[in-house]
Design a protein around this motif. Structure first.
Motif, mmCIF file in Angstrom:
data_model
loop_
_atom_site.group_PDB
_atom_site.id
_atom_site.type_symbol
_atom_site.label_atom_id
_atom_site.label_comp_id
_atom_site.label_asym_id
_atom_site.label_seq_id
_atom_site.Cartn_x
_atom_site.Cartn_y
_atom_site.Cartn_z
ATOM 1 N N UNK A 1 -19.943 -11.189 -26.876
ATOM 2 C CA UNK A 1 -21.035 -12.094 -27.245
ATOM 3 C C UNK A 1 -20.572 -13.547 -27.401
ATOM 4 N N UNK A 2 -19.471 -13.839 -28.122
ATOM 5 C CA UNK A 2 -19.074 -15.250 -28.281
ATOM 6 C C UNK A 2 -18.834 -15.959 -26.947
ATOM 7 N N UNK A 3 -18.123 -15.294 -26.027
ATOM 8 C CA UNK A 3 -17.854 -15.935 -24.736
ATOM 9 C C UNK A 3 -19.123 -16.079 -23.917
ATOM 10 N N UNK A 4 -20.014 -15.081 -23.992
ATOM 11 C CA UNK A 4 -21.274 -15.180 -23.253
ATOM 12 C C UNK A 4 -22.144 -16.316 -23.798
ATOM 13 N N UNK A 5 -22.062 -16.556 -25.096
ATOM 14 C CA UNK A 5 -22.804 -17.681 -25.664
ATOM 15 C C UNK A 5 -22.276 -19.007 -25.132
ATOM 16 N N UNK A 6 -20.960 -19.076 -24.928
ATOM 17 C CA UNK A 6 -20.411 -20.308 -24.345
ATOM 18 C C UNK A 6 -20.896 -20.483 -22.909
ATOM 19 N N UNK A 7 -20.938 -19.392 -22.153
ATOM 20 C CA UNK A 7 -21.462 -19.482 -20.782
ATOM 21 C C UNK A 7 -22.936 -19.895 -20.793
ATOM 22 N N UNK A 8 -23.643 -19.479 -21.838
ATOM 23 C CA UNK A 8 -25.043 -19.894 -21.977
ATOM 24 C C UNK A 8 -25.124 -21.412 -22.150
ATOM 25 N N UNK A 9 -24.173 -21.994 -22.867
ATOM 26 C CA UNK A 9 -24.111 -23.459 -23.014
ATOM 27 C C UNK A 9 -24.043 -24.111 -21.640
#
Length: 377
Positions: free
Chosen positions: A183-191
């Motif tokens: 989840x944390x890395x996917x949130x960065x990709x969402x950025x």
């Protein structure tokens, strides 16, 4: 001889020993403990087990292990951050393994190390090979779900590279739902996807949240660097400098740390903080003398010295920049031109004596009239 003395004496005689049983060298009776920290080596002991000896750089520490059964040379090297050696150790262990479960386990370990090294494609190839070669093992059954999630993530990356940002964001969200650890890395990709779609404020807000609150250090660092570059482009230089230096401090051993410091020095220069630019660019040159970003830092340093009218020092800095082997051809040319400017300033750096025309029996008008004829036939 005490335990500590015996231990140090043994390893001074055997400096290349990486992994061995504590029982293989003599020591005095020792009460059971979880770990003993020493100047150069660490011993991890477990009740009822011979234990492990881990060697590494002074100051390196390990979190308290739950169990070390089944951990071998590759595991030790990986924990020490020696990824290339760990990779070879896991490959060798797989070759020597006598059953499919062990071979599959070592194959997964190879993939995990490759992923830690940032080699996602090679890591996926290693996982797929385990699934193909050992499909009936328990390891493969657990791995299948992980591979499916990673392939979905790969799909999202491909969509992002093709500027299909909304679809990429949807794929990354599916990955986060399937694997909470991602989840944390996917949130960065969402950025990145939000920024790609032009939703700059939303992207900035999410990045700031990740920079301060993300449980993953790697994600916090990525968000920090992304935010710093965004703020630099927005000319919010002071905050950009803070973030660039914060990123550099958190990545002290990486080439990206030198690049971040270089950007921080550029931000200081753009903010007319020439003393700060000199300080930051000097840190790049001193901390990372072999870095490819050193010539760029020298250019910033020289230009800041020019702004401070420190022409002699600027000449020396530009000479170093022009002579750097890592300098790009255009940077060498730029350094030579800037050096010429500094030399010109030195040549004309003579005291200026203000003269009142009245002292010479002339008027301002007469002076202006004569000057207005300059260059005319």
């Amino acid at each position: 001889m005490s335990f500590i003395e015996s231990f140090n004496a043994f390893f001074h005689q055997n400096p290349t020993h990486i992994f061995m049983s504590v029982a293989s060298f003599p020591f005095e009776s020792l009460s059971t403990c979880d770990s003993i920290s020493m100047k150069m080596y660490w011993v991890v002991l477990l009740p009822g087990n011979p234990g492990l000896v881990l060697t590494g750089k002074p100051g390196r520490s390990f979190s308290r292990p739950g169990s070390l059964k089944g951990k071998g040379r590759g595991w030790v090297l990986d924990r020490l951050g020696r990824r290339d050696e760990a990779l070879e150790a896991f490959k060798r262990a797989g070759e020597l393994a006598t059953d499919d479960e062990a071979k599959a386990r070592e194959g997964v370990a190879v993939g995990d190390v490759l992923q830690e090294m940032g080699q996602e494609d090679r890591a996926m190839d290693s996982y797929r090979k385990v699934l193909a070669d050992f499909p009936k093992t328990e390891v493969s059954r657990n791995l299948a779900r992980i591979v499916a999630v990673r392939e979905l993530e790969t799909k999202g990356r491909d969509l992002y590279r093709n500027f299909r940002f909304a679809e990429a964001a949807a794929a990354f969200e599916e990955v986060a739902k399937a694997d909470a650890a991602r989840r944390p890395m996917m949130d960065f990709f969402k950025v990145l996807c939000l920024y790609g779609q032009g939703h700059d404020d939303e992207a900035c807000a999410l990045a700031k949240k990740l920079e301060t609150d993300s449980p993953e250090p790697a994600v916090r660092m990525r968000a920090t660097l992304w935010l710093a570059k965004l703020l630099y482009n927005r000319r919010e230089y002071k905050e950009a400098i803070r973030l660039f230096t914060s990123y550099s401090d958190g990545q002290a051993d990486g080439e990206s740390a030198a690049e971040a410091l270089l950007w921080a020095s550029r931000a200081a220069f753009a903010d007319n903080d020439f003393a700060g630019a000199i300080q930051l660019s000097t840190r790049v040159a001193e901390r990372y003398p072999e870095s490819k970003f050193r010539p760029g830092a020298l250019l910033v340093q020289g230009e800041a010295l020019l702004e401070q009218a420190r022409f002699d020092e600027a000449v020396l800095v530009f000479e170093r920049a022009a002579a750097s082997e890592d300098a790009a051809p255009e940077d060498r040319v730029r350094a030579q031109l800037q050096k010429a400017d500094a030399l010109y300033e030195i040549e004309w750096a003579v005291p200026y004596l203000p003269v009142d025309p009245k002292d010479l029996g002339r008027s301002y008008e007469a002076v202006i009239r004569v000057n207005s004829q300059s260059g005319k036939g």
